[in-house]
Design an enzyme around this catalytic site. Structure first.
Site, PDB file in Angstrom:
ATOM      1  N   ARG A  68     -37.670  68.160  84.458  1.00 41.63           N
ATOM      2  CA  ARG A  68     -36.228  68.364  84.563  1.00 41.63           C
ATOM      3  C   ARG A  68     -35.856  68.493  86.042  1.00 41.63           C
ATOM      4  O   ARG A  68     -36.544  69.165  86.811  1.00 41.63           O
ATOM      5  CB  ARG A  68     -35.785  69.619  83.797  1.00 41.63           C
ATOM      6  CG  ARG A  68     -35.779  69.429  82.283  1.00 41.63           C
ATOM      7  CD  ARG A  68     -34.714  68.439  81.846  1.00 41.63           C
ATOM      8  NE  ARG A  68     -34.654  68.255  80.396  1.00 41.63           N
ATOM      9  CZ  ARG A  68     -35.287  67.299  79.742  1.00 41.63           C
ATOM     10  NH1 ARG A  68     -36.067  66.448  80.393  1.00 41.63           N
ATOM     11  NH2 ARG A  68     -35.152  67.188  78.432  1.00 41.63           N
ATOM     12  N   GLU A 105     -28.081  64.361  88.210  1.00 42.13           N
ATOM     13  CA  GLU A 105     -28.294  62.949  87.901  1.00 42.13           C
ATOM     14  C   GLU A 105     -26.999  62.155  87.818  1.00 42.13           C
ATOM     15  O   GLU A 105     -27.024  60.944  87.588  1.00 42.13           O
ATOM     16  CB  GLU A 105     -29.124  62.827  86.629  1.00 42.13           C
ATOM     17  CG  GLU A 105     -30.528  63.381  86.836  1.00 42.13           C
ATOM     18  CD  GLU A 105     -31.425  63.292  85.622  1.00 42.13           C
ATOM     19  OE1 GLU A 105     -30.979  62.738  84.587  1.00 42.13           O
ATOM     20  OE2 GLU A 105     -32.569  63.791  85.689  1.00 42.13           O
ATOM     21  N   HIS A 147     -34.746  58.662  85.420  1.00 37.89           N
ATOM     22  CA  HIS A 147     -35.074  59.431  84.215  1.00 37.89           C
ATOM     23  C   HIS A 147     -35.552  58.513  83.092  1.00 37.89           C
ATOM     24  O   HIS A 147     -35.068  58.572  81.958  1.00 37.89           O
ATOM     25  CB  HIS A 147     -33.867  60.253  83.749  1.00 37.89           C
ATOM     26  CG  HIS A 147     -34.244  61.453  82.922  1.00 37.89           C
ATOM     27  ND1 HIS A 147     -33.496  62.598  82.898  1.00 37.89           N
ATOM     28  CD2 HIS A 147     -35.288  61.685  82.088  1.00 37.89           C
ATOM     29  CE1 HIS A 147     -34.054  63.488  82.072  1.00 37.89           C
ATOM     30  NE2 HIS A 147     -35.145  62.942  81.571  1.00 37.89           N
TER      31      HIS A 147
END
Length: 308
Positions: free
Chosen positions: A228, A257, A284
């Protein structure tokens, strides 16, 4: 049993549910308020990362018996609330662990062997062998912080490269195996050439990797984060790269993000990272393979079936 699927899912899920006689409604277009309005009619909810499942969202979901998260992390679910409501929670950590492990090795090998820079240079007509001389994984000490599904799968793949793998997991005991030696955080910080993160985002892990952590490491190291983004402070990574304490970084996740909505400090850090040949960035996609897309569904459905 009626199940609301409120996120985009691979169509293989639908046949799995139908084979078991479970009724479902597929609404990937639903937003938070739509989900909140619809939930009182459903006993199950399948979701990925659309919204935070908190008291406000779940207040009227009196029929809800389970939440199935199509992914590994549970940081978008208020676990205290669902526990109080006696709602079962499932996640698909086993569904994408192999994909995450392969991504980790791919990123690390790309960094060690300058593959991205060398590719760019050759395409521009630059043939620089010495400037792209790489380093080997053989003999390196790799420290894995977190040794669950993803950490274990990564250690298994590292075993073929002749690495010494150390693993630390705050939530487990006696977890050392043929692929990794059980270790402490201090030993990893002292000995590791590569530190790789495989842990959930909690209040304890948030910004674990900061200036203090980096300063306490015994030697310069490579950093990998496929867990994360908020576990790592990006401006601290930038300072570590500039000082040489961090030799390079593989980052599949970022502190923020939404890269078009960064704060000024986040934007400064991102500009440095994206221009550095010491950094490999991906959006990701660890665990984001064609195979894992189906396997996540299989893992979730199996868990629900066994629970029922």
């Amino acid at each position: 049993m009626k199940i609301l699927i409120a996120d985009s899912m691979h169509p293989s899920l639908f046949s799995m549910l139908e084979q078991r006689g479970w009724e479902y409604a597929y609404h990937p277009e639903y937003r938070r308020e739509d989900i909140k309005t619809a939930l009182p009619d459903y006993e199950g909810l399948v979701i990925r990362s659309k919204t935070f499942l908190d008291q406000d969202l779940l207040a009227n979901a009196q029929k809800l018996r389970f939440i199935a998260r199509a992914g590994a992390g549970l940081d978008l679910i208020d676990l205290n609330v669902v526990r109080d409501m006696q709602i079962e929670v499932f996640h698909a950590g086993k569904g994408n662990r192999d994909a995450v492990a392969e991504q980790a090795l791919g990123m690390l090998l790309s960094l060690f062997n300058n593959l991205l820079r060398a590719d760019r240079e050759v395409r521009q007509g630059i043939w620089d062998r010495e400037g792209n001389r790489g380093i080997e994984l053989l003999g390196k000490t790799v420290g894995l912080i977190g040794y669950g599904n993803n950490g274990g799968a990564t250690a298994k793949r590292l075993s073929g490269f002749g690495c010494q793998v150390l693993a630390y997991d705050k939530y487990r005991d006696h977890y050392g195996d043929q692929f990794a030696a059980e270790s402490g955080m201090e030993e990893i910080m002292e000995k590791a050439d590569v530190i790789s993160l495989h842990l959930p985002l909690t209040e304890l892990s948030r910004y674990l990797i900061d200036d203090d952590f980096i300063a306490k490491c015994g030697k310069p190291f490579f950093l990998m984060n496929l867990s994360r983004g908020e576990i790592v402070k990006l401006d601290a990574v930038v300072r570590g790269l500039k000082s040489g304490k961090i030799r390079g970084a593989c980052l599949d996740v970022l502190e923020n993000e939404k890269i078009n909505k960064l704060t000024i400090s986040q934007q400064d850090a991102f500009e440095y990272l994206r221009s550095s040949d010491q950094v490999v960035l991906t959006p990701h996609i660890g665990g984001w393979t064609q195979e894992s897309y189906v396997r996540i569904n299989e893992v979730l459905v199996q868990q629900i079936e066994e629970w029922l």
